[in-house]
Design an enzyme around this catalytic site. Structure first.
Site, PDB file in Angstrom:
ATOM      1  N   CYS A 121       0.873  -1.173   0.000  1.00 43.90           N
ATOM      2  CA  CYS A 121       0.000   0.000   0.000  1.00 43.90           C
ATOM      3  C   CYS A 121       0.911   1.224   0.000  1.00 43.90           C
ATOM      4  O   CYS A 121       2.088   1.122  -0.346  1.00 43.90           O
ATOM      5  CB  CYS A 121      -0.958  -0.017   1.190  1.00 43.90           C
ATOM      6  SG  CYS A 121      -0.150   0.073   2.793  1.00 43.90           S
ATOM      7  N   GLN A 122       0.406   2.367   0.387  1.00 45.98           N
ATOM      8  CA  GLN A 122       1.227   3.571   0.307  1.00 45.98           C
ATOM      9  C   GLN A 122       2.226   3.678   1.457  1.00 45.98           C
ATOM     10  O   GLN A 122       3.389   4.005   1.252  1.00 45.98           O
ATOM     11  CB  GLN A 122       0.341   4.818   0.283  1.00 45.98           C
ATOM     12  CG  GLN A 122       1.080   6.116  -0.016  1.00 45.98           C
ATOM     13  CD  GLN A 122       1.727   6.128  -1.386  1.00 45.98           C
ATOM     14  OE1 GLN A 122       1.295   5.436  -2.303  1.00 45.98           O
ATOM     15  NE2 GLN A 122       2.791   6.905  -1.537  1.00 45.98           N
TER      16      GLN A 122
END
Length: 287
Positions: A179-180
């Site tokens: 994810c980020q």
């Protein structure tokens, strides 16, 4: 944390009682002070406003408790070896050399800015697109807690995440989840592990921790910029943009300095315009 879209187990009964007592006390104090200051009985509109504020605070308290419990579960997955951590560089090697699948679980707002070439995208939490009584407290809470500055939207759990993953990947397949910043991908790891997946790898620190040479990127922006937004991005006041400014020099900084000056000019123009309109209305009334 629902600003992040995390849907977790409900609180215990004792915690619920504590939240209810806290909410009741807050309502009573707020109504009492409101009534004494106005010297009126609280109207239905005032009571509704108090109830919405109390619900919002109760919601934030539940978020904090749920988030703390979730972190313990996720840390246990890594500590017990059920999920193997990888650095972004190690993940890049695995994708390029062994053709391991990278599963991108970020919301659409981040994925559309930058993604790993050849990766599969199934968001575990995506942007909350509905607007009703149920989602309004979450949206207000997200905005008040910094959404206006960071640009992070209100997220909700993607109920199709597991079914979509099961359609594309067998339970024995090696999967690298990213994810980020590394938090939502851990939540996705927990979901997949509980569903029977056993070869799970997690990109520690998320794609934001990746250098451009670590992973082959597609998309209009660097990985580090995919998670920024809001007023902070517009003014260039994020950590990522400051780091870029240190490398790029004054030409890069000048763009954001011009934007800041533009905001001040626009604010002054609105203020002067409002004064002129006020004077114009006064002249009309006097005539």
């Amino acid at each position: 944390m629902d600003a992040l879209g995390i849907v977790l187990s409900p609180l215990t009964l004792s915690s619920s009682h504590y939240n209810q007592e806290l909410t009741s006390r807050h309502c009573c104090c707020f109504i009492s002070s409101l009534s004494s200051s106005l010297k009126l009985r609280p109207s239905i509109h005032n009571l509704r406003a108090v109830r919405m504020q109390a619900d919002s605070e109760d919601f934030e308290l539940k978020q904090a408790k749920d988030m703390a419990a979730a972190r313990k579960r996720w840390e246990a997955l890594v500590r017990e070896g059920k999920v193997k951590p990888l650095t972004p560089k190690e993940a890049g090697y695995a994708v390029q050399l062994s053709n391991t699948t990278l599963l991108d679980v970020r919301p659409a707002t981040e994925h559309q800015k930058a993604w790993v070439k050849g990766s599969t995208w199934i968001p575990v939490f995506d942007v909350e697109s509905t607007f009703n009584v149920g989602t309004l407290p979450k949206k207000v809470s997200n905005f008040m807690m910094g959404g206006w500055w960071s640009g992070v939207p209100t997220l909700s759990y993607n109920t199709q995440f597991l079914s979509e993953a099961e359609k594309k990947f067998s339970k024995d397949k090696d999967l690298i989840l990213a994810c980020q910043k590394g938090l939502r991908s851990l939540a996705a790891c927990e979901i997949l592990y509980n569903a029977g997946y056993r070869n799970l790898f997690w990109v520690q620190g998320g794609l934001e921790a990746a250098e451009e040479e670590d992973l082959e990127r597609e998309g209009p922006q660097p990985f580090k910029f995919a998670g920024i937004g809001g007023l902070s991005e517009f003014l260039g006041w994020t950590d990522q943009q400051r780091a870029a400014a240190a490398k790029e020099g004054w030409a890069y900084r000048l763009v954001f300095s011009a934007r800041l000056v533009g905001i001040f000019i626009a604010a002054d123009a609105l203020f002067i315009g409002a004064q002129q309109v006020g004077r114009y209305l006064q002249d009309i009334r006097s005539n």
